[in-house]
Scaffold this motif. Structure first.
Motif, short mmCIF file in Angstrom:
data_model
loop_
_atom_site.label_atom_id
_atom_site.label_comp_id
_atom_site.label_asym_id
_atom_site.label_seq_id
_atom_site.Cartn_x
_atom_site.Cartn_y
_atom_site.Cartn_z
N VAL A 1 0.85 -1.18 0.00
CA VAL A 1 0.00 0.00 0.00
C VAL A 1 0.88 1.24 0.00
O VAL A 1 1.73 1.40 0.88
N GLU A 2 0.67 2.10 -0.98
CA GLU A 2 1.43 3.35 -1.03
C GLU A 2 0.74 4.40 -0.19
O GLU A 2 -0.47 4.59 -0.27
N ILE A 3 1.53 5.08 0.64
CA ILE A 3 1.00 6.10 1.54
C ILE A 3 1.75 7.41 1.29
O ILE A 3 2.98 7.42 1.21
N TYR A 4 0.99 8.50 1.20
CA TYR A 4 1.58 9.81 0.96
C TYR A 4 1.56 10.65 2.23
O TYR A 4 0.69 10.46 3.10
N PRO A 5 2.48 11.59 2.36
CA PRO A 5 2.55 12.42 3.57
C PRO A 5 1.27 13.23 3.78
O PRO A 5 0.64 13.69 2.83
N HIS B 1 -17.52 1.24 5.54
CA HIS B 1 -16.62 2.27 6.05
C HIS B 1 -15.27 2.17 5.34
O HIS B 1 -14.84 1.08 4.95
N GLY B 2 -14.63 3.31 5.17
CA GLY B 2 -13.36 3.36 4.48
C GLY B 2 -12.20 3.57 5.43
O GLY B 2 -12.29 4.35 6.39
N ILE B 3 -11.09 2.88 5.16
CA ILE B 3 -9.84 3.08 5.89
C ILE B 3 -8.91 3.86 4.97
O ILE B 3 -8.45 3.35 3.95
N LEU B 4 -8.65 5.11 5.32
CA LEU B 4 -7.82 6.03 4.54
C LEU B 4 -6.53 6.26 5.30
O LEU B 4 -6.56 6.64 6.48
N LEU B 5 -5.40 6.03 4.65
CA LEU B 5 -4.10 6.09 5.31
C LEU B 5 -3.26 7.24 4.78
O LEU B 5 -3.24 7.52 3.59
N VAL B 6 -2.55 7.89 5.71
CA VAL B 6 -1.58 8.93 5.37
C VAL B 6 -0.31 8.68 6.19
O VAL B 6 -0.33 7.90 7.15
N GLU B 7 0.76 9.37 5.81
CA GLU B 7 2.01 9.22 6.54
C GLU B 7 2.29 10.47 7.37
O GLU B 7 2.09 11.60 6.92
N LEU B 8 2.74 10.25 8.60
CA LEU B 8 3.20 11.34 9.46
C LEU B 8 4.25 10.77 10.40
O LEU B 8 4.03 9.73 11.03
N PHE B 9 5.43 11.42 10.45
CA PHE B 9 6.54 10.94 11.28
C PHE B 9 6.95 9.52 10.90
O PHE B 9 7.24 8.69 11.77
N LEU C 1 -4.54 -4.56 8.96
CA LEU C 1 -3.56 -4.02 8.02
C LEU C 1 -2.22 -4.75 8.08
O LEU C 1 -1.33 -4.46 7.27
N SER C 2 -2.07 -5.70 9.00
CA SER C 2 -0.78 -6.37 9.15
C SER C 2 -0.43 -7.24 7.95
O SER C 2 0.73 -7.63 7.78
N LYS C 3 -1.40 -7.52 7.09
CA LYS C 3 -1.14 -8.31 5.89
C LYS C 3 -0.45 -7.49 4.80
O LYS C 3 0.07 -8.04 3.84
N PHE C 4 -0.44 -6.18 4.97
CA PHE C 4 0.12 -5.29 3.95
C PHE C 4 1.51 -4.79 4.33
O PHE C 4 1.85 -4.69 5.50
N SER C 5 2.28 -4.46 3.30
CA SER C 5 3.50 -3.69 3.47
C SER C 5 3.20 -2.25 3.04
O SER C 5 2.41 -2.02 2.13
N PHE C 6 3.83 -1.29 3.71
CA PHE C 6 3.59 0.12 3.43
C PHE C 6 4.78 0.72 2.71
O PHE C 6 5.90 0.66 3.19
N ASN C 7 4.50 1.30 1.55
CA ASN C 7 5.51 2.03 0.80
C ASN C 7 5.24 3.52 1.00
O ASN C 7 4.32 4.08 0.42
N ILE C 8 6.03 4.15 1.87
CA ILE C 8 5.84 5.55 2.18
C ILE C 8 6.53 6.40 1.12
O ILE C 8 7.74 6.29 0.91
N ILE C 9 5.75 7.21 0.43
CA ILE C 9 6.26 8.05 -0.64
C ILE C 9 6.77 9.36 -0.05
O ILE C 9 6.02 10.11 0.57
#
Length: 215
Positions: free
Chosen positions: A22-26, A66-74, A205-213
């Protein structure tokens, strides 16, 4: 802009469904505004229970999306949550209309809560896979991540979908709601504050890897 580090464990299994990355943006890439408040349907929990009973009598089991929306912080994934009356938290979404599909209904609800587009017809929400289902056996009981034994007439089914956000977006939130970014580490096993569904999101969400952009 460069791709950030992808955090994952080696996995020799052959998983199905969508991508496990899953790609996550700041959070800094997103913009926030407000719009007219959405009137509250219930003044208290008793009113909500009474409304659920009336809806069940008229339409049968209630289905919510319901939607799970992810962002990156720290350098950590955060989930976007709505706070109501400075007290309780909920995921953006809501009840499906009769004959409405999960995706159509979720897009409509996301637009009503997070966009200037009220019905979602012209919105570009990208609804990804369903990652969880919860059931309510009675109007006054908590939800369960399984269908309880011998339960023939559940009162509510709640489905959670991963929503992939674009690189940037404007979020327009009703004035009587607050949109907060809450870290996964704060949600985990914290049902006292967030309830069983939201506090269970880190495990889903533990099944996913996070690619922080990165910027």
């Amino acid at each position: 802009m460069e791709n950030g580090e992808t955090f994952h464990c080696n996995d020799s299994g052959d998983g199905g469904g969508g991508s496990d990355v899953v790609e996550i943006y700041p959070l800094s890439r997103y913009f926030f505004g407000s719009k007219d408040a959405i009137p509250d349907k219930d003044d208290c929990l008793a009113d909500q229970i009474q409304r659920m009973k009336a809806n069940y009598a008229a339409r049968g089991m209630r289905t919510c999306v319901h939607g799970i929306l992810l962002v990156e912080l720290f350098q950590h994934p955060h989930v976007l949550l709505l706070q109501v009356r400075n007290s309780f938290f909920k995921l953006p979404g809501g009840r499906l209309r009769s004959g409405e599909s999960d995706v159509e209904g979720l897009k409509r609800k996301l637009s009503r809560k997070l966009s200037s587009e009220e019905n979602g017809t012209n919105d570009d929400w990208q609804i990804d896979e369903r990652i969880g289902m919860w059931w309510r056996s009675d109007f006054e009981t908590l939800t369960f991540p399984y269908l309880p034994p011998n339960l023939r007439r559940p009162k509510e089914c709640t489905k959670l979908f991963l929503v992939k956000l674009p690189m940037t977006r404007h979020f327009i939130v009703p004035r009587n709601l607050k949109l907060l970014a809450v870290p996964l580490c704060q949600l985990h096993d914290n049902s006292e504050t967030y309830g069983p569904i939201i506090s269970g999101i880190p495990q889903l969400l533990s099944k996913f890897s996070f690619n922080i952009i990165q910027d």
